[in-house]
Design a protein around this motif. Structure first.
Motif: not given
Length: 283
Positions: A164-165, A168, A242-243, A245-247, A249-250
């Motif tokens: 994921n890192e 991202t 989910e990935l 959403k995380d991206i 949000n950040n």
């Protein structure tokens, strides 16, 4: 400065293309000059679709091995330094000459989205830099359907099972490239992922559905976890969501979510009107 780039993202089946078309329609009604690029556009200014990439040595070898098609290939090639970009889908669409499977196989293996993740990232980020430079000098607002987040996630997570890192990091690099365009990211949401995707699965051609399942379960992330069939594809999509959403949000660019669960075009259009009115400073 109002946005010169609008990025439409979301899970397949959620209504990204419809959203992009509505955004184009709304901004046109607001007398804002826009350029709309949907998924699959072979003339996309910031991405590659139906394009293979060869190094000079590789391209010379391709020509030598297929001398009969030298002129055809050269007519569809774009040379940038040591990179030779072959617009093979345009070549196929024109259909003037039948391309033998042996040649087509070599071309497809060099599709920009069949290359290694690092090589793909190198080519795509350079493409975005070229686009951003051109867009900054113009007055148009560009609308891109699903190439900002979806494509890096598809090749990174779905195809290669990358961390994921790393995925991202790829998207954050694109974010830095386009920040001067004051982009607006609109993320299309649905309350029920399974319902929305199953709906799209039934409505779209069988060829699309079968190809999607194959891509999502037979390589990278899906293969790593042993997912199969439609149910396995849904599990991959949930992880992708989910990935994303995380991206989302950040990420630091302007961003909005647009819920399309009602499937009511008029209601949804008003949601988009509100978003665009606020970001373009219009009343």
């Amino acid at each position: 400065m109002t946005p010169k780039l609008i990025l439409i993202e979301g899970i397949p089946g959620f209504g990204k293309t419809t959203t992009a078309q509505l955004v184009h329609e709304i901004l046109t009604d607001m007398n804002i000059k826009t350029q709309l690029y949907l998924e699959g556009n072979l003339d996309h200014p910031a991405d590659y679709d139906g394009v293979a990439c060869f190094k000079k040595k590789e391209y010379d070898e391709l020509l030598n091995n297929h001398e009969k098609f030298r002129d055809l290939l050269n007519n569809c090639i774009i040379n940038e330094g040591n990179h030779y970009f072959l617009e093979y889908q345009k070549m196929i669409n024109e259909g003037a000459t039948k391309i033998p499977n042996e040649l087509l196989d070599v071309i497809l293996k060099n599709d920009v989205y069949e290359l290694t993740l690092d090589y793909n990232k190198e080519l795509i980020t350079e493409r975005w830099k070229q686009f951003t430079k051109r867009a900054l000098s113009g007055s148009d607002t560009y609308i891109f359907d699903c190439c900002f987040m979806q494509n890096p996630i598809t090749i990174g997570m779905i195809k290669y099972g990358a961390m994921n890192e790393d995925v991202t990091s790829y998207i954050r690099e694109l974010e830095k490239i386009v920040e001067g365009l004051k982009p607006l990211l609109i993320y299309v949401e649905q309350n029920d992922l399974e319902h929305s995707f199953r709906k799209a699965f039934k409505e779209r051609p069988k060829e699309w559905s079968e190809g999607f399942i194959e891509y999502y379960t037979n390589q990278g992330y899906g293969k790593k976890f042993g997912y199969i069939g439609l149910e396995g594809t849904l599990q991959v999509l949930k992880a992708r969501r989910e990935l994303e959403k995380d991206i989302f949000n950040n990420i630091n660019i302007a961003k909005e979510t647009a819920n399309n669960s009602s499937y009511d075009l008029n209601v949804y259009k008003q949601v988009l009107v509100k978003i665009l009115t606020e970001h373009f400073g219009l009343t």
